[in-house]
Scaffold this active site. Structure first.
Site, PDB file in Angstrom:
ATOM      1  N   HIS A   1       4.309   0.361  12.407  1.00 20.52           N
ATOM      2  CA  HIS A   1       4.396   0.244  10.946  1.00 20.52           C
ATOM      3  C   HIS A   1       3.067   0.544  10.276  1.00 20.52           C
ATOM      4  CE1 HIS A   1       6.762  -1.011   7.524  1.00 20.52           C
ATOM      5  NE2 HIS A   1       5.799  -1.788   7.100  1.00 20.52           N
TER       6      HIS A   1
ATOM      7  N   THR B   1      -4.752  -3.390   1.478  1.00 30.95           N
ATOM      8  CA  THR B   1      -5.205  -3.741   2.825  1.00 30.95           C
ATOM      9  C   THR B   1      -4.042  -3.562   3.783  1.00 30.95           C
ATOM     10  OG1 THR B   1      -6.685  -5.407   1.906  1.00 30.95           O
ATOM     11  CG2 THR B   1      -6.174  -5.583   4.256  1.00 30.95           C
TER      12      THR B   1
ATOM     13  N   ILE C   1      -3.218  -4.032   7.710  1.00 35.34           N
ATOM     14  CA  ILE C   1      -3.744  -4.639   8.937  1.00 35.34           C
ATOM     15  C   ILE C   1      -2.817  -4.292  10.096  1.00 35.34           C
ATOM     16  CG2 ILE C   1      -4.352  -6.820  10.060  1.00 35.34           C
ATOM     17  CD1 ILE C   1      -4.880  -7.949   7.219  1.00 35.34           C
TER      18      ILE C   1
ATOM     19  N   ALA D   1       0.819  -1.209   0.000  1.00 36.40           N
ATOM     20  CA  ALA D   1       0.000   0.000   0.000  1.00 36.40           C
ATOM     21  C   ALA D   1       0.863   1.273   0.000  1.00 36.40           C
ATOM     22  CB  ALA D   1      -0.931   0.001   1.203  1.00 36.40           C
TER      23      ALA D   1
HETATM   24  N1  INI Z   1       1.765  -3.159   3.030  1.00 40.91           N
HETATM   25  C1  INI Z   1       0.430  -3.329   2.922  1.00 40.91           C
HETATM   26  O1  INI Z   1      -0.135  -3.098   1.841  1.00 40.91           O
HETATM   27  N2  INI Z   1      -0.293  -3.731   4.005  1.00 40.91           N
HETATM   28  C2  INI Z   1       0.278  -3.982   5.208  1.00 40.91           C
HETATM   29  O2  INI Z   1      -0.463  -4.380   6.157  1.00 40.91           O
HETATM   30  C3  INI Z   1       1.680  -3.815   5.341  1.00 40.91           C
HETATM   31  N3  INI Z   1       2.309  -4.099   6.614  1.00 40.91           N
HETATM   32  O3  INI Z   1       1.633  -4.360   7.600  1.00 40.91           O
HETATM   33  O4  INI Z   1       3.527  -4.063   6.721  1.00 40.91           O
HETATM   34  C4  INI Z   1       2.409  -3.401   4.214  1.00 40.91           C
HETATM   35  N4  INI Z   1       3.744  -3.206   4.282  1.00 40.91           N
HETATM   36  C5  INI Z   1       4.571  -3.059   3.112  1.00 40.91           C
HETATM   37  C6  INI Z   1       4.604  -1.627   2.620  1.00 40.91           C
HETATM   38  O5  INI Z   1       3.400  -1.289   1.960  1.00 40.91           O
HETATM   39  C7  INI Z   1       5.757  -1.406   1.625  1.00 40.91           C
HETATM   40  O6  INI Z   1       5.572  -2.255   0.521  1.00 40.91           O
HETATM   41  C8  INI Z   1       7.139  -1.668   2.244  1.00 40.91           C
HETATM   42  O7  INI Z   1       7.293  -0.936   3.441  1.00 40.91           O
HETATM   43  C9  INI Z   1       8.268  -1.262   1.239  1.00 40.91           C
HETATM   44  O8  INI Z   1       8.166   0.112   0.880  1.00 40.91           O
END
Ligand code: INI
Length: 157
Positions: free
Chosen positions: A89, A81, A83, A57
């Site tokens: 984070h 999504t 969560i 996201a």
């Molecule tokens: N990305 C999501 O889409 N949902 C999540 O719940 C999530 N959590 O919980 O970590 C998540 N993390 C990844 C983030 O979107 C990036 O792709 C990552 O930080 C690299 O930039």
């Protein structure tokens, strides 16, 4: 009194649906809901729907901005999504997705529908991805279509 309000049918609209792969088991249902709503309610043609996948996201705003800047789309539906876990984070990812997508909509002057679930747990996410609380992907798709038609009305009002 003049009332401006968009309808949901947009048979000539070109729509980009951008979805995160993170939590894809939920997001796949959001995509299904969005595409079904675009085609069945909005009468959008299958060939006018482009699906774009990003890692998470957090990456949604940049991809959506790039798509908006092509000027090839009438609206963009962003799906994902986030969560809540045990750390902060969640706040960073959800916050960045939300404010980033809002910024793109305003700066690029294009409807960007926010179909990103931000939930406390997986159950809440499942409920909003095609079960008892509806399908937020479908809702976001319909908002995108309504906004296309509303903005067109505003332009000629
Ligand atoms: N990305 C999501 O889409 N949902 C999540 O719940 C999530 N959590 O919980 O970590 C998540 N993390 C990844 C983030 O979107 C990036 O792709 C990552 O930080 C690299 O930039």
């Amino acid at each position: 009194m003049k009332v401006l309000e968009g309808v949901l049918s947009a048979p000539n609209a070109k729509i980009a649906v951008v979805v995160a792969r993170f939590n894809h088991f939920i997001n796949d249902s959001l995509v299904d809901g969005a595409v079904d709503a675009l085609k069945r309610v909005g009468q959008v043609k299958e060939e006018n729907i482009t699906l774009v996948k990003v890692p998470g996201a957090y990456e949604l705003p940049l991809a959506v901005r790039r798509l908006a800047n092509t000027k090839k789309f009438d609206a963009i539906v962003a799906l994902g999504t986030v969560i809540r876990g045990g750390t902060a984070h969640f706040e960073y990812v959800a916050g960045e997705a939300s404010s980033g997508l809002g910024n793109v909509a305003l700066n690029a002057d294009i409807p960007v529908a926010f179909g990103v679930l931000t939930t406390e747990n997986i159950e809440q996410a499942i409920e909003r991805a095609g079960t008892k609380a509806g399908n937020k992907g479908a809702e976001a798709a319909l908002v995108a279509l309504e906004m296309i038609n509303l903005l067109n009305q505003i332009d000629v009002a």
